[in-house]
Design a protein around this motif. Structure first.
Motif, PDB file in Angstrom:
ATOM      1  N   PRO A 102      14.430  20.571 -27.707  1.00  0.00           N
ATOM      2  CA  PRO A 102      15.527  20.919 -28.608  1.00  0.00           C
ATOM      3  C   PRO A 102      16.792  20.120 -28.337  1.00  0.00           C
ATOM      4  CG  PRO A 102      15.373  22.550 -26.875  1.00  0.00           C
ATOM      5  CD  PRO A 102      14.207  21.617 -26.693  1.00  0.00           C
ATOM      6  N   GLY A 103      17.696  20.134 -29.315  1.00  0.00           N
ATOM      7  CA  GLY A 103      19.041  19.619 -29.094  1.00  0.00           C
ATOM      8  C   GLY A 103      19.846  20.579 -28.231  1.00  0.00           C
ATOM      9  N   ALA A 104      21.087  20.216 -27.948  1.00  0.00           N
ATOM     10  CA  ALA A 104      21.922  21.013 -27.044  1.00  0.00           C
ATOM     11  C   ALA A 104      22.134  22.439 -27.562  1.00  0.00           C
ATOM     12  CB  ALA A 104      23.255  20.321 -26.823  1.00  0.00           C
ATOM     13  N   ALA A 105      22.211  22.607 -28.891  1.00  0.00           N
ATOM     14  CA  ALA A 105      22.421  23.950 -29.449  1.00  0.00           C
ATOM     15  C   ALA A 105      21.242  24.856 -29.121  1.00  0.00           C
ATOM     16  CB  ALA A 105      22.641  23.873 -30.958  1.00  0.00           C
ATOM     17  N   GLY A 106      20.029  24.345 -29.272  1.00  0.00           N
ATOM     18  CA  GLY A 106      18.848  25.131 -28.926  1.00  0.00           C
ATOM     19  C   GLY A 106      18.678  25.289 -27.431  1.00  0.00           C
ATOM     20  N   GLY A 268      15.100  33.515 -35.949  1.00  0.00           N
ATOM     21  CA  GLY A 268      16.519  33.566 -35.586  1.00  0.00           C
ATOM     22  C   GLY A 268      17.119  32.187 -35.406  1.00  0.00           C
ATOM     23  N   LEU A 269      16.369  31.285 -34.786  1.00  0.00           N
ATOM     24  CA  LEU A 269      16.847  29.907 -34.612  1.00  0.00           C
ATOM     25  C   LEU A 269      17.082  29.252 -35.960  1.00  0.00           C
ATOM     26  CD1 LEU A 269      14.482  28.920 -31.674  1.00  0.00           C
ATOM     27  CD2 LEU A 269      16.983  28.979 -31.553  1.00  0.00           C
ATOM     28  N   ILE A 270      16.147  29.472 -36.912  1.00  0.00           N
ATOM     29  CA  ILE A 270      16.296  28.886 -38.251  1.00  0.00           C
ATOM     30  C   ILE A 270      17.522  29.484 -38.952  1.00  0.00           C
ATOM     31  CG2 ILE A 270      15.234  28.714 -40.535  1.00  0.00           C
ATOM     32  CD1 ILE A 270      12.505  28.588 -39.045  1.00  0.00           C
ATOM     33  N   LYS A 271      17.676  30.813 -38.868  1.00  0.00           N
ATOM     34  CA  LYS A 271      18.821  31.487 -39.506  1.00  0.00           C
ATOM     35  C   LYS A 271      20.150  30.961 -38.974  1.00  0.00           C
ATOM     36  CE  LYS A 271      16.534  35.901 -40.463  1.00  0.00           C
ATOM     37  NZ  LYS A 271      16.244  37.232 -39.884  1.00  0.00           N
ATOM     38  N   GLU A 272      20.174  30.596 -37.685  1.00  0.00           N
ATOM     39  CA  GLU A 272      21.415  30.107 -37.081  1.00  0.00           C
ATOM     40  C   GLU A 272      21.578  28.599 -37.212  1.00  0.00           C
ATOM     41  OE1 GLU A 272      22.436  31.822 -33.325  1.00  0.00           O
ATOM     42  OE2 GLU A 272      21.736  33.816 -33.913  1.00  0.00           O
ATOM     43  N   GLY A 273      20.681  27.968 -37.988  1.00  0.00           N
ATOM     44  CA  GLY A 273      20.820  26.534 -38.258  1.00  0.00           C
ATOM     45  C   GLY A 273      20.478  25.656 -37.077  1.00  0.00           C
ATOM     46  N   ILE A 274      19.644  26.167 -36.158  1.00  0.00           N
ATOM     47  CA  ILE A 274      19.258  25.399 -34.966  1.00  0.00           C
ATOM     48  C   ILE A 274      17.867  24.804 -35.195  1.00  0.00           C
ATOM     49  CG2 ILE A 274      18.729  25.538 -32.503  1.00  0.00           C
ATOM     50  CD1 ILE A 274      20.801  27.841 -32.340  1.00  0.00           C
ATOM     51  N   ASP A 275      17.793  23.478 -35.267  1.00  0.00           N
ATOM     52  CA  ASP A 275      16.524  22.771 -35.484  1.00  0.00           C
ATOM     53  C   ASP A 275      15.833  22.633 -34.131  1.00  0.00           C
ATOM     54  OD1 ASP A 275      14.440  21.194 -36.225  1.00  0.00           O
ATOM     55  OD2 ASP A 275      15.624  19.431 -36.738  1.00  0.00           O
TER      56      ASP A 275
END
Length: 431
Positions: A102-106, A268-275
């Motif tokens: 994942p990226g840093a957000a994930g 939840g990850l999708i809802k929060e815009g985290i790819d």
């Protein structure tokens, strides 16, 4: 003929050895590099002397070796923004690059305990009650401690090399430890401290591969053993062994995990815009057959990977390629029906102070087991020697836990280095 792909795996431990072993068997594999790797990973690909957190050097290796897929083994580069850095560099070059991680957000799911607990709260994922403390609200932290029953769990918010969790039986000691952590006991990692309710039960690890678009696959579950001493005594370590699968991870239990934890996490990850394209490690506890999340990690576990990878009977490389591309589609993972047990051989003194550079002798390619290197290196003279606390993992298949464990102990009996130690009770509590 199916085209091959060139792969760069980042990391140097037992986890990366097991992943390298598995990926190297794929007919899809083209050129394969491990950075930095260890003395054992050179059996599966080419080691590159590069730090995974040196993003410029990693991308230089991507260009030089025409890499198609980068697989992040450990969490540090992901939390530091590996994905964003490599994607930006590749875009500037007009290069297509797939990244498994994942990226840093994930990666904040592992990089911040506070973020992870708040995420679970937002998506109604079962976990222990908690309260996050900073220097500004210590009194409220004390009040939350008083609302709990002993033992008290204190966790550094950030990455602390696996050492940022304290479990304390005494309330006054918990208050003192809270202040010591906030004052820098674990550096910046404990500038915030998460206090958690202690849950009683049996722990397990569940691993998910997700493509960021709602597709996911669940790998075989495992149970690891953290304490250095037999009977789960002594200090916590990075892990002294693992069993795959734990008998209590029944179809019924795993269905609950899927419905209550995996689906709401992925959604939840999708809802929060985290790819989120990569591995999600669910550290779970079964409380009377009901699963709760202890922690998320954003990579495979170690030493669980050493027992999980041998149980994957199908080709893993196309699965990781598809996840990184954002489309798992109808990809599947087939599991070997046998049990695997991994037993970790460690340096004398671990997890405290230990010496490095001890020559390793004996049979490192036994007939009935697989030996994965963890903390090893090759000396100037060409000898394999110790280079870490956890040195080697012997992994074996069996029709039962006892059968697999006996083979792993036999494999380690044929290996020697000064100060070598391993537990002889891995999986015994599950019998």
């Amino acid at each position: 003929m199916t085209p091959t792909i060139n792969v760069l795996l980042l990391g140097s431990g037992g986890r990366e050895s097991a992943i390298a072993w598995k990926l190297s068997q794929s007919p899809r594999m083209g050129k394969f590099f491990i950075a930095p790797g260890n003395a054992g990973t050179s059996d599966f690909g080419t080691n590159l002397n590069i730090k995974p957190t040196d993003f410029d050097a990693v991308y230089a290796a991507v260009k030089e070796n025409d890499i198609d897929l980068v697989v992040a083994g450990n969490e540090d580069p992901l939390v530091a923004g590996l994905r964003e850095s490599l994607e930006a560099k590749a875009a500037a070059d007009g290069r297509k690059l797939l990244i498994m991680g994942p990226g840093a957000a994930g990666a904040a799911l592992e990089g911040s305990k506070d973020f992870a607990k708040a995420f679970m709260g937002r998506h109604e994922i079962p976990t222990a009650r908690y309260f996050t403390v900073t220097e500004a609200n210590v009194a409220e932290g004390d009040a939350f401690l008083e609302s709990l029953k002993a033992p008290y769990v204190l966790k550094a918010d950030g990455l602390a090399a696996g050492k940022g969790v304290l479990i304390i039986d005494n309330l006054d000691e918990a208050r003192r430890s809270l202040r010591e952590m906030l004052a820098g006991q674990f550096g910046k990692a404990s500038a915030k401290v998460v206090i958690e309710e202690f849950l009683t039960g049996i722990e397990c690890s569940v691993f998910v591969v997700t493509d960021g678009k709602g597709g996911y696959l669940v790998l075989p579950p495992a149970k690891d053993y953290k304490r250095v001493g037999e009977g789960d005594t002594g200090l916590n370590t990075g892990g002294m062994g693992s069993v795959c699968p734990p008998p209590f991870c029944t179809d019924e239990f795993m269905a609950k995990v899927d419905e209550r934890i995996i689906k709401p996490t992925v959604e939840g990850l999708i809802k929060e815009g985290i790819d989120y394209r990569g591995f999600i490690f669910l550290g779970l506890i079964s409380c009377g057959g009901e699963p709760y999340v202890i922690e998320y990690n954003v990579r495979m576990g170690d030493p669980e990977t050493e027992s999980v990878m041998p149980r994957i009977a199908s080709d893993l490389l196309p699965v990781l390629e598809a996840a990184a591309a954002g489309h798992l589609g109808d990809a599947t993972v087939e599991a070997d029906p046998r049990t695997t047990v991994a037993v970790m051989a460690v340096s004398g003194g671990y997890p405290g102070d230990y010496a490095k550079g001890k020559k390793i002798t004996g049979e490192l390619r036994p007939a009935d087991s697989i030996v994965f290197h963890a903390g090893t290196r090759t000396s100037a003279e060409g000898d394999i020697e110790t280079a870490g606390g956890r040195v080697l993992a012997a992994v074996s298949y069996g029709d039962s836990i006892e059968d697999a464990a006996a083979k792993s102990y036999k494999a380690l009996a044929d290996i020697k280095f000064d100060g070598m130690y391993f537990r002889r009770d891995i999986g015994k509590d599950l019998l």
